[in-house]
Design a protein around this motif. Structure first.
Motif, short mmCIF file in Angstrom:
data_model
loop_
_atom_site.label_atom_id
_atom_site.label_comp_id
_atom_site.label_asym_id
_atom_site.label_seq_id
_atom_site.Cartn_x
_atom_site.Cartn_y
_atom_site.Cartn_z
N VAL A 57 55.27 31.85 -21.28
CA VAL A 57 54.32 31.61 -22.61
C VAL A 57 54.21 30.11 -22.69
O VAL A 57 53.39 29.61 -23.04
CB VAL A 57 54.49 32.47 -23.90
N ARG A 58 55.59 29.66 -22.73
CA ARG A 58 55.76 28.18 -23.36
C ARG A 58 55.02 27.30 -22.28
O ARG A 58 54.06 26.43 -22.67
CB ARG A 58 57.15 27.73 -23.48
N ASN A 59 55.18 27.64 -21.03
CA ASN A 59 54.66 26.93 -19.92
C ASN A 59 53.14 27.08 -19.89
O ASN A 59 52.30 26.02 -19.56
CB ASN A 59 55.04 27.16 -18.36
N ARG A 60 52.46 28.07 -20.26
CA ARG A 60 51.16 28.38 -20.58
C ARG A 60 50.68 27.58 -21.31
O ARG A 60 49.57 27.01 -21.33
CB ARG A 60 50.75 29.89 -20.54
N VAL A 61 51.13 27.50 -22.60
CA VAL A 61 50.72 26.61 -23.62
C VAL A 61 50.88 25.20 -23.34
O VAL A 61 49.90 24.26 -23.46
CB VAL A 61 51.73 27.19 -24.97
N LYS A 62 51.98 24.89 -22.68
CA LYS A 62 51.86 23.23 -22.20
C LYS A 62 50.95 23.13 -21.38
O LYS A 62 50.33 21.90 -21.37
CB LYS A 62 53.21 23.01 -21.67
N ARG A 63 50.51 23.83 -20.25
CA ARG A 63 49.37 23.48 -19.24
C ARG A 63 48.08 23.40 -20.02
O ARG A 63 47.33 22.31 -19.73
CB ARG A 63 49.33 24.60 -18.07
N ARG A 64 47.69 24.24 -20.74
CA ARG A 64 46.62 24.37 -21.73
C ARG A 64 46.61 22.97 -22.39
O ARG A 64 45.45 22.23 -22.73
CB ARG A 64 46.49 25.58 -22.74
N LEU A 65 47.51 22.82 -23.10
CA LEU A 65 47.59 21.46 -23.97
C LEU A 65 47.46 20.30 -23.16
O LEU A 65 46.82 19.27 -23.54
CB LEU A 65 48.88 21.45 -24.91
N ARG A 66 48.10 20.22 -21.97
CA ARG A 66 48.01 18.92 -21.01
C ARG A 66 46.36 18.94 -20.87
O ARG A 66 46.07 17.67 -20.67
CB ARG A 66 48.82 19.18 -19.82
N HIS A 67 45.90 19.76 -20.45
CA HIS A 67 44.46 19.70 -19.85
C HIS A 67 43.52 19.22 -21.09
O HIS A 67 42.79 18.59 -20.83
CB HIS A 67 44.11 21.33 -19.32
N LEU A 68 43.72 19.99 -22.16
CA LEU A 68 43.13 19.48 -23.42
C LEU A 68 43.23 18.25 -23.78
O LEU A 68 42.16 17.42 -24.17
CB LEU A 68 43.52 20.49 -24.69
N ALA A 69 44.51 17.62 -23.83
CA ALA A 69 44.84 16.30 -24.20
C ALA A 69 44.20 15.35 -23.39
O ALA A 69 43.83 14.11 -23.76
CB ALA A 69 46.26 16.07 -24.37
N ARG A 70 44.10 15.64 -21.99
CA ARG A 70 43.41 14.74 -21.07
C ARG A 70 41.97 14.18 -21.57
O ARG A 70 41.53 13.16 -21.48
CB ARG A 70 43.37 15.37 -19.48
N GLU A 71 41.22 15.04 -22.12
CA GLU A 71 39.88 14.78 -22.44
C GLU A 71 39.92 14.10 -23.78
O GLU A 71 38.87 13.35 -24.08
CB GLU A 71 39.21 16.12 -22.91
#
Length: 111
Positions: A57-71
């Protein structure tokens, strides 16, 4: 994925951004923004504690946040340091909801 030049990996910079940066929070995220004084690119770091959930779950949240922060990299000023801390409620949100929360928090801390 964030480019290597935009990743925050230095623990001292993490600490100073959290202690001295502007802060805005929501029910699932807290963002800390520290305006930089050097001429480097903006950098982003993430904090996702065990309170958020299991490792998966933590890795999924990090991946989503990383993708969103790139924008949002283009909206960050100069050499700013952004730290995004996920709270336990972040695990239950969809990517769209997480993006809306991140946008709302960033709009409050950006000058």
């Amino acid at each position: 994925m964030l480019p290597r030049s935009n990743r925050l990996t230095d623990s001292e910079t993490f600490r100073s951004a959290v202690r001295r940066g502007r802060r805005a929070g929501s029910r699932s995220l807290v963002v800390h923004l520290l305006a930089g004084d050097s001429s480097g690119p903006p950098r982003v770091g993430f904090v996702v504690s065990k309170a958020v959930g299991s490792a998966v779950v933590r890795n999924r949240v990090k991946r989503r946040l990383r993708h969103l922060a790139r924008e949002f990299l283009t909206e960050l000023p100069g050499s700013a340091v952004l730290v995004v801390r996920a709270l336990p409620d972040a695990a239950a949100l969809s990517s769209a909801e997480l993006g809306a929360e991140l946008h709302r928090c960033l709009s409050r801390v950006l000058p």
